[in-house]
Enzyme design. Structure first.
Site, mmCIF file in Angstrom:
data_model
loop_
_atom_site.group_PDB
_atom_site.id
_atom_site.type_symbol
_atom_site.label_atom_id
_atom_site.label_comp_id
_atom_site.label_asym_id
_atom_site.label_seq_id
_atom_site.Cartn_x
_atom_site.Cartn_y
_atom_site.Cartn_z
ATOM 1 C CB SER A 148 1.623 2.366 -6.108
ATOM 2 O OG SER A 148 2.951 2.747 -6.372
ATOM 3 C CG ASP A 224 2.222 10.262 -6.274
ATOM 4 O OD1 ASP A 224 3.403 10.036 -5.948
ATOM 5 O OD2 ASP A 224 1.367 9.366 -6.391
ATOM 6 C CG HIS A 257 2.246 7.238 -3.976
ATOM 7 N ND1 HIS A 257 1.969 7.122 -5.321
ATOM 8 C CD2 HIS A 257 2.699 6.004 -3.588
ATOM 9 C CE1 HIS A 257 2.248 5.901 -5.731
ATOM 10 N NE2 HIS A 257 2.666 5.194 -4.705
#
Length: 279
Positions: A148, A224, A257
């Site tokens: 991320s 995600d 995620h």
């Protein structure tokens, strides 16, 4: 440089250790973790994968949740996990989760009050590797990866320093931060209004103009919840196509995620890096 051991745990024949030290770059005390595989105990210098974590994380999230140590022990790769930002009572902060402590974005801040401490780019690229290579049985063969916000950091650092890294990978990276809310908020705060300064920390912008290549692997979960608004892997794909960059970007069906996603593919990432670190 003085470092203080915080914890030691044996795992898969190697050692996972946490240390604290005073960072001149960040002007505060910092903590990092290192996993030394069994091969490092036999007098051999092993290569290093630097792992950069995402928003709200510290060095423990990856250490506890990713399950990376088993493959790292097998492959003979050390893993270094810095914190995600400077920390401390005197360090500027923000109430929001996506700014301030825990959200350094791996940039060198130029705006007050952030510039006093938030120099995470220089810390990861220069100060930390110098400390690691002077203190532990590791070589100067380096790879870099992250998740991320950390995926953004890993890609940017490798793209800007292809001479320092043999490979780069990322999970769910913020691929085009100048064009998403997370990136725009952080960059305008840390770097000011000059969007040209923003471009130098944008993986898609850098990859589009790249002339020297570092092999790159990116995994992105199709489920995600940040995919469309924040992550924008399509920008990275377009950039790679424009420069013929050696990027393998894999969309993974059903994954989100979380660290469940990272744990599912971290072994493949470590094998990807080991192939380049030991070539």
């Amino acid at each position: 440089m003085t470092i203080e051991n915080v914890s030691v745990n044996k795992i898969f024949g190697g050692w996972h250790k946490q240390y604290s030290h005073f960072s001149k770059t960040l002007n505060c005390s910092m903590r990092f973790a290192i996993y030394l595989p069994p091969q490092a105990s036999s007098g051999n210098k092993v290569p290093v994968l630097y792992w950069l974590s995402g928003l709200t994380c510290n060095d423990e999230n990856f250490s506890h949740k990713a399950g990376a140590q088993r493959a790292a022990a097998e492959l003979g790769v050390a893993i270094v996990i810095p914190d995600t930002s400077p920390r401390g009572e005197d360090v500027a902060d923000d109430e929001a989760y996506d700014l301030g402590q825990g959200a350094g974005f791996y940039v060198n801040a130029t705006q007050a009050p952030w510039s006093k401490h938030y120099q995470m780019y220089d810390y990861v690229v220069d100060e930390l590797p110098q400390l690691i290579e002077a203190t532990f049985p590791v070589s100067d063969k380096r790879a870099i990866s992250g998740h991320s916000m950390g995926g953004h950091g890993a890609l940017v650092i490798a793209l800007r320093h292809p001479e320092r890294y043999l490979s780069v990978s990322a999970f769910s990276p913020i691929s085009n931060p100048i064009d998403c809310p997370w990136g725009q908020k952080a960059f305008s705060t840390y770097l000011g209004k000059d969007r040209e300064a923003w471009r130098s920390y944008d993986a898609s912008e850098l990859m589009r103009e790249a002339k020297d290549f570092v092999p790159a692997l990116v995994d992105q979960g199709e489920d995600d919840n940040f995919l469309l608004e924040q992550l924008k892997p399509e920008a990275l794909t377009a950039a790679a196509k424009a420069s013929n960059y050696p990027l393998e970007l894999r969309m993974q069906d059903g994954y989100d995620h979380s660290y469940y996603f990272i744990a599912s593919f971290i072994d493949e990432h470590l094998r990807f890096h080991a192939a380049h670190l030991y070539q």
